[in-house]
Design an enzyme around this catalytic site. Structure first.
Site, PDB file in Angstrom:
ATOM      1  N   TYR A 163      -1.909   7.225   5.553  1.00  0.00           N
ATOM      2  CA  TYR A 163      -1.808   5.888   4.666  1.00  0.00           C
ATOM      3  C   TYR A 163      -0.343   5.656   4.622  1.00  0.00           C
ATOM      4  CZ  TYR A 163      -1.880   3.542   0.016  1.00  0.00           C
ATOM      5  OH  TYR A 163      -1.961   2.542  -0.921  1.00  0.00           O
ATOM      6  N   LYS A 167       1.252   1.684   5.285  1.00  0.00           N
ATOM      7  CA  LYS A 167       1.762   1.031   4.412  1.00  0.00           C
ATOM      8  C   LYS A 167       3.308   0.642   4.582  1.00  0.00           C
ATOM      9  CE  LYS A 167      -1.609   0.282   2.307  1.00  0.00           C
ATOM     10  NZ  LYS A 167      -2.006  -1.016   1.785  1.00  0.00           N
TER      11      LYS A 167
HETATM   12  P1  NAP Z   1     -10.096  -0.216  -4.238  1.00  0.00           P
HETATM   13  O1  NAP Z   1     -10.180  -0.374  -5.617  1.00  0.00           O
HETATM   14  O2  NAP Z   1     -10.688   0.939  -3.636  1.00  0.00           O
HETATM   15  O3  NAP Z   1     -10.524  -1.475  -3.481  1.00  0.00           O
HETATM   16  C1  NAP Z   1     -10.602  -1.568  -2.193  1.00  0.00           C
HETATM   17  C2  NAP Z   1     -11.013  -2.830  -1.824  1.00  0.00           C
HETATM   18  O4  NAP Z   1     -10.885  -3.112  -0.459  1.00  0.00           O
HETATM   19  C3  NAP Z   1     -12.743  -3.117  -2.080  1.00  0.00           C
HETATM   20  O5  NAP Z   1     -12.988  -4.534  -2.506  1.00  0.00           O
HETATM   21  C4  NAP Z   1     -13.218  -2.720  -0.690  1.00  0.00           C
HETATM   22  O6  NAP Z   1     -14.583  -3.159  -0.570  1.00  0.00           O
HETATM   23  C5  NAP Z   1     -12.235  -3.475   0.195  1.00  0.00           C
HETATM   24  N1  NAP Z   1     -12.221  -2.838   1.476  1.00  0.00           N
HETATM   25  C6  NAP Z   1     -11.721  -1.756   2.061  1.00  0.00           C
HETATM   26  N2  NAP Z   1     -12.121  -1.523   3.338  1.00  0.00           N
HETATM   27  C7  NAP Z   1     -12.197  -2.851   3.775  1.00  0.00           C
HETATM   28  C8  NAP Z   1     -12.412  -3.687   5.057  1.00  0.00           C
HETATM   29  N3  NAP Z   1     -12.257  -2.860   6.034  1.00  0.00           N
HETATM   30  N4  NAP Z   1     -12.601  -4.893   5.155  1.00  0.00           N
HETATM   31  C9  NAP Z   1     -12.805  -5.454   3.983  1.00  0.00           C
HETATM   32  N5  NAP Z   1     -12.509  -5.120   2.665  1.00  0.00           N
HETATM   33  C10 NAP Z   1     -12.397  -3.752   2.661  1.00  0.00           C
HETATM   34  O7  NAP Z   1      -8.449  -0.369  -3.863  1.00  0.00           O
HETATM   35  P2  NAP Z   1      -7.283  -0.344  -4.834  1.00  0.00           P
HETATM   36  O8  NAP Z   1      -6.748   0.674  -5.371  1.00  0.00           O
HETATM   37  O9  NAP Z   1      -7.466  -1.839  -5.515  1.00  0.00           O
HETATM   38  O10 NAP Z   1      -6.013  -0.708  -3.509  1.00  0.00           O
HETATM   39  C11 NAP Z   1      -6.172  -2.283  -3.083  1.00  0.00           C
HETATM   40  C12 NAP Z   1      -4.801  -1.984  -2.112  1.00  0.00           C
HETATM   41  O11 NAP Z   1      -3.777  -2.002  -2.847  1.00  0.00           O
HETATM   42  C13 NAP Z   1      -4.776  -1.365  -1.059  1.00  0.00           C
HETATM   43  O12 NAP Z   1      -4.189  -1.993   0.206  1.00  0.00           O
HETATM   44  C14 NAP Z   1      -3.897  -0.218  -1.233  1.00  0.00           C
HETATM   45  O13 NAP Z   1      -3.378   0.674  -0.368  1.00  0.00           O
HETATM   46  C15 NAP Z   1      -3.026  -0.767  -2.178  1.00  0.00           C
HETATM   47  N6  NAP Z   1      -2.349   0.022  -3.490  1.00  0.00           N
HETATM   48  C16 NAP Z   1      -2.983   0.353  -4.270  1.00  0.00           C
HETATM   49  C17 NAP Z   1      -2.646   1.416  -5.223  1.00  0.00           C
HETATM   50  C18 NAP Z   1      -3.256   2.029  -6.512  1.00  0.00           C
HETATM   51  O14 NAP Z   1      -2.539   2.647  -7.589  1.00  0.00           O
HETATM   52  N7  NAP Z   1      -4.437   1.637  -6.666  1.00  0.00           N
HETATM   53  C19 NAP Z   1      -1.363   1.802  -5.308  1.00  0.00           C
HETATM   54  C20 NAP Z   1      -0.617   1.166  -4.238  1.00  0.00           C
HETATM   55  C21 NAP Z   1      -1.174   0.462  -3.322  1.00  0.00           C
HETATM   56  P3  NAP Z   1     -15.591  -2.764   0.522  1.00  0.00           P
HETATM   57  O15 NAP Z   1     -15.615  -1.208   0.335  1.00  0.00           O
HETATM   58  O16 NAP Z   1     -16.762  -3.235   0.084  1.00  0.00           O
HETATM   59  O17 NAP Z   1     -15.210  -3.311   1.606  1.00  0.00           O
END
Ligand code: NAP
Length: 265
Positions: A163, A167
Site C-alpha cells: 500500500y 501511495k
Molecule cells: P473505503 O471506505 O474502503 O472506500 C473505497 C472506495 O473505493 C469504495 O467506494 C470502493 O467501492 C472503491 N473501490 C475500491 N476498489 C475499486 C476499483 N478497483 N475500482 C473502482 N472503485 C474501487 O476507502 P477510504 O478509506 O475512503 O479510502 C479512499 C482513499 O483514501 C484510498 O485511496 C485510500 O488509500 C485513501 N486513504 C484513506 C485513509 C483513511 O484513513 N481512510 C487514509 C489515507 C488515505 P467498491 O469496493 O464497490 O469498488
C-alpha cells in the site's frame, strides 16, 4: 463573502465514491453545485451513495449519478469517462480516490496481494487519468486530484508495504503528469490523508481508533469533509497555479518526532 469562485455546473468524476473519503468528496462537490459521477465496482452501493447525496442536497439525477467501473481495467476506465461525457457533456475535474488497503506483512504477502494493491491504487490512478485526458484537454482547463496517503510518501506502517509503495508511487505520477499537462491548463495534485474516520477505519475497532487518536496532536481522527475541502480547494479556479503538489490532511499526525512529543500535551 465569496472566497472561491463557484464550481457550480462543473463535471466531476470521483472514483471510489460509494463510501468513505470518496463519498465525502462527492457530497462536498455536489453541495457546491457540481455535476458528480460516483464510481465504484459495486453498482448498488454506488447508486445508494448517489441517492443519499441527492437527498441531502435536494438535487436530481442530472446532478449526482453513479456508474459501476473497476479502475484497474482500461475498458472500465474508458466507460467511466464516456459516461461522464454523455451525462455531463464534458469532464472538468477527476478525483482519483479509489483505493484498497488490505494488510499483509512481508513473508506472508503473496505476489497476488502485491499486484492487487498496485493494480487498483497505482495503475488505477493512471488508467482513470488516461481515460479522461481527451475530455479534460477539450475543456482547455482541468483539475486532477489524487487521494494518496501519509503512509508511503511520509510514514510507514507494518503490514502496508505494498500500500505504501502504491501511495508513494502516486506522487511520482502526479509530479510528472503535472509537467506534461501544464500546457493544457490541467493541474495535477494530491491530498495525503492521515487517519480519517471512514466506515473501513471504524471497522478496525475502538482499540485501534483510541490508539491512533492518541498519536494525533489534534486528538481526533479526521472527517471525510476534512479531506474533501482540501480537494475542493485544489479543484478551484484560485488554485490554478498550484500543480504537482501535496496537501497533508492529518491533524498534525506526521509532526511529532517521537511519541514523547505528545506525552505532555
Ligand atoms: P473505503 O471506505 O474502503 O472506500 C473505497 C472506495 O473505493 C469504495 O467506494 C470502493 O467501492 C472503491 N473501490 C475500491 N476498489 C475499486 C476499483 N478497483 N475500482 C473502482 N472503485 C474501487 O476507502 P477510504 O478509506 O475512503 O479510502 C479512499 C482513499 O483514501 C484510498 O485511496 C485510500 O488509500 C485513501 N486513504 C484513506 C485513509 C483513511 O484513513 N481512510 C487514509 C489515507 C488515505 P467498491 O469496493 O464497490 O469498488
Amino acid at each position: 463573502m465569496i472566497v472561491l469562485t463557484s464550481i457550480a455546473g462543473r463535471s466531476v468524476i470521483v472514483t471510489g465514491a460509494s463510501k468513505g473519503i470518496g463519498k465525502g468528496i462527492a457530497r462536498v462537490f455536489a453541495s457546491q453545485g457540481a455535476k458528480v459521477l460516483i464510481v465504484a465496482r459495486d453498482l448498488a452501493q454506488a447508486e445508494a451513495a448517489a441517492a443519499e447525496i441527492r437527498a441531502s442536497i435536494g438535487g436530481g439525477e442530472g446532478v449526482v449519478s453513479a456508474v459501476a467501473a473497476d479502475v484497474s481495467t482500461a475498458e472500465d476506465s474508458a466507460r467511466m469517462a464516456r459516461t461522464a461525457l454523455e451525462r455531463h457533456g464534458g469532464i472538468d475535474i477527476v478525483c482519483c480516490n479509489a483505493g484498497i488497503f488490505p494488510a499483509a506483512r512481508l513473508g506472508e504477502m503473496s505476489v497476488a496481494d502485491w499486484d492487487q494493491v498496485l493494480d487498483i491504487n497505482l495503475k488505477g490512478t493512471f488508467l482513470a487519468v488516461n481515460a479522461c485526458l481527451a475530455g479534460l484537454k477539450e475543456r482547455g482547463r482541468g483539475r486532477i486530484i489524487v487521494t494518496s496517503s501519509i503512509t508511503g510518501p511520509i510514514t510507514g506502517y507494518p503490514g502496508w508495504s505494498h500500500y505504501a509503495a502504491s501511495k508513494a508511487g502516486q506522487l511520482g505520477f502526479v509530479r510528472t503528469a503535472a509537467i506534461e499537462l501544464a500546457a493544457h491548463n490541467i493541474t495535477v495534485n494530491a491530498v495525503l490523508p492521515g487517519n480519517i474516520l471512514t466506515e473501513g477505519v471504524a471497522a478496525l475497532g475502538p482499540e485501534y481508533i483510541a490508539r491512533m487518536t492518541s498519536a494525533i496532536p489534534q486528538r481526533r481522527l479526521g472527517s471525510v469533509e476534512d479531506v474533501a475541502y482540501a480537494a475542493l480547494f485544489l479543484a478551484s479556479d484560485e488554485a490554478a497555479f498550484i500543480s504537482g503538489q501535496t496537501i497533508v490532511v492529518d491533524g498534525g499526525q506526521v509532526l511529532p518526532e517521537s511519541h514523547m512529543a505528545l506525552d505532555d500535551l
